[in-house]
Design an enzyme around this catalytic site. Structure first.
Site, PDB file in Angstrom:
ATOM      1  N   LYS A 100      70.090  15.565  -8.772  1.00 51.30           N
ATOM      2  CA  LYS A 100      69.934  15.905  -7.353  1.00 51.30           C
ATOM      3  C   LYS A 100      69.582  14.644  -6.591  1.00 51.30           C
ATOM      4  CE  LYS A 100      68.148  20.249  -5.620  1.00 51.30           C
ATOM      5  NZ  LYS A 100      67.200  21.316  -5.664  1.00 51.30           N
ATOM      6  N   LYS A 148      67.404  15.614 -12.446  1.00 47.28           N
ATOM      7  CA  LYS A 148      67.928  16.954 -12.131  1.00 47.28           C
ATOM      8  C   LYS A 148      69.321  16.877 -11.518  1.00 47.28           C
ATOM      9  CE  LYS A 148      64.032  18.653  -9.676  1.00 47.28           C
ATOM     10  NZ  LYS A 148      63.526  19.617  -8.683  1.00 47.28           N
TER      11      LYS A 148
HETATM   12  N1  C2G Z   1      63.867  28.629  -1.664  1.00 49.22           N
HETATM   13  C1  C2G Z   1      63.828  29.896  -1.038  1.00 49.22           C
HETATM   14  N2  C2G Z   1      64.844  30.244  -0.167  1.00 49.22           N
HETATM   15  C2  C2G Z   1      65.856  29.380   0.095  1.00 49.22           C
HETATM   16  C3  C2G Z   1      65.895  28.100  -0.520  1.00 49.22           C
HETATM   17  C4  C2G Z   1      64.880  27.739  -1.394  1.00 49.22           C
HETATM   18  O1  C2G Z   1      62.902  30.688  -1.259  1.00 49.22           O
HETATM   19  N3  C2G Z   1      66.819  29.776   0.959  1.00 49.22           N
HETATM   20  C5  C2G Z   1      62.806  28.280  -2.602  1.00 49.22           C
HETATM   21  C6  C2G Z   1      63.340  27.972  -4.020  1.00 49.22           C
HETATM   22  O2  C2G Z   1      63.561  29.160  -4.727  1.00 49.22           O
HETATM   23  C7  C2G Z   1      62.218  27.123  -4.600  1.00 49.22           C
HETATM   24  C8  C2G Z   1      61.670  26.384  -3.365  1.00 49.22           C
HETATM   25  O3  C2G Z   1      62.195  27.062  -2.203  1.00 49.22           O
HETATM   26  O4  C2G Z   1      61.194  27.943  -5.154  1.00 49.22           O
HETATM   27  C9  C2G Z   1      62.086  24.920  -3.325  1.00 49.22           C
HETATM   28  O5  C2G Z   1      63.488  24.877  -3.505  1.00 49.22           O
HETATM   29  P1  C2G Z   1      64.152  23.486  -3.955  1.00 49.22           P
HETATM   30  O6  C2G Z   1      63.657  22.406  -3.099  1.00 49.22           O
HETATM   31  O7  C2G Z   1      65.620  23.704  -4.041  1.00 49.22           O
HETATM   32  O8  C2G Z   1      63.499  23.278  -5.397  1.00 49.22           O
HETATM   33  P2  C2G Z   1      64.232  23.055  -6.788  1.00 49.22           P
HETATM   34  O9  C2G Z   1      65.111  21.873  -6.688  1.00 49.22           O
HETATM   35  O10 C2G Z   1      64.806  24.355  -7.187  1.00 49.22           O
HETATM   36  O11 C2G Z   1      63.030  22.605  -7.726  1.00 49.22           O
HETATM   37  O12 C2G Z   1      60.343  22.427 -11.581  1.00 49.22           O
HETATM   38  C10 C2G Z   1      60.971  23.281 -10.671  1.00 49.22           C
HETATM   39  C11 C2G Z   1      61.836  22.507  -9.720  1.00 49.22           C
HETATM   40  O13 C2G Z   1      61.123  21.456  -9.148  1.00 49.22           O
HETATM   41  C12 C2G Z   1      62.358  23.416  -8.600  1.00 49.22           C
END
Ligand code: C2G
Length: 153
Positions: A47, A45
């Site tokens: 990341k 990803k």
């Molecule tokens: N999130 C949120 N508010 C924020 C930051 C994050 O509600 N201020 C939510 C994101 O929308 C997500 C969850 O927290 O649903 C986890 O965010 P991330 O760790 O950034 O996940 P991501 O890298 O987007 O991975 O297959 C799907 C991926 O694994 C999603």
């Protein structure tokens, strides 16, 4: 029959945005399963989490609102997980709005509003800015620029 909810994420530098999402998802059913992205999958990803997988999974798993943590290895494991864990609801933040509509063939799909003004990427930037090595490198660059300016004077 228990109503199982599932979500997926990296959950690096765990913050209130993550917590509020998991709380709202837990309220949509009886059990909450969280798939935490592995470090290998995050590389795919583009990341790089600051906290390795084991730490992120332990933090998420320690929450009383979370009933089970599984590893997220790939984009296409969701349909299989939904069947395997008898999932009724797939939920994720609205930064993914519409991206997982294809899962509606298997269960309910919900996109929840993100919590504003907090993000792991911002926390990572702050953490890296405080990294002594980074500060040392910035100091070196500053010295070079300083010398260049003096050369022009
Ligand atoms: N999130 C949120 N508010 C924020 C930051 C994050 O509600 N201020 C939510 C994101 O929308 C997500 C969850 O927290 O649903 C986890 O965010 P991330 O760790 O950034 O996940 P991501 O890298 O987007 O991975 O297959 C799907 C991926 O694994 C999603």
């Amino acid at each position: 029959m228990s109503r199982n909810v599932i979500t997926y994420g990296t959950f690096d530098m765990f913050h209130v945005g993550h917590l509020r999402l998991l709380q709202r998802l837990r309220d949509l059913g009886d059990r909450l399963i969280v798939a935490v992205s592995t470090d290998e999958f995050n590389a795919a990803k583009n990341k790089k989490a600051i906290i390795p997988y084991d730490g992120r999974a332990e933090i998420v798993g320690s929450l009383k609102i979370v009933d089970q943590v599984i590893p997220e290895h790939s984009w296409d494991q969701k349909a299989e997980d939904i069947k395997k864990y008898d999932v009724s609801v797939f939920g994720i933040g609205d930064d993914w709005s519409g991206k997982f509509d294809h899962l509606k063939a298997h269960c309910d799909v919900v996109y929840l509003p993100r919590t504003p003004d907090v993000s792991s990427s911002a926390l990572r930037r702050m953490a890296r800015a405080l990294d002594p090595e980074m500060i040392e490198r910035l100091r070196e660059v500053h010295a070079v620029l300083d010398q260049m300016v003096r050369n022009f004077e």
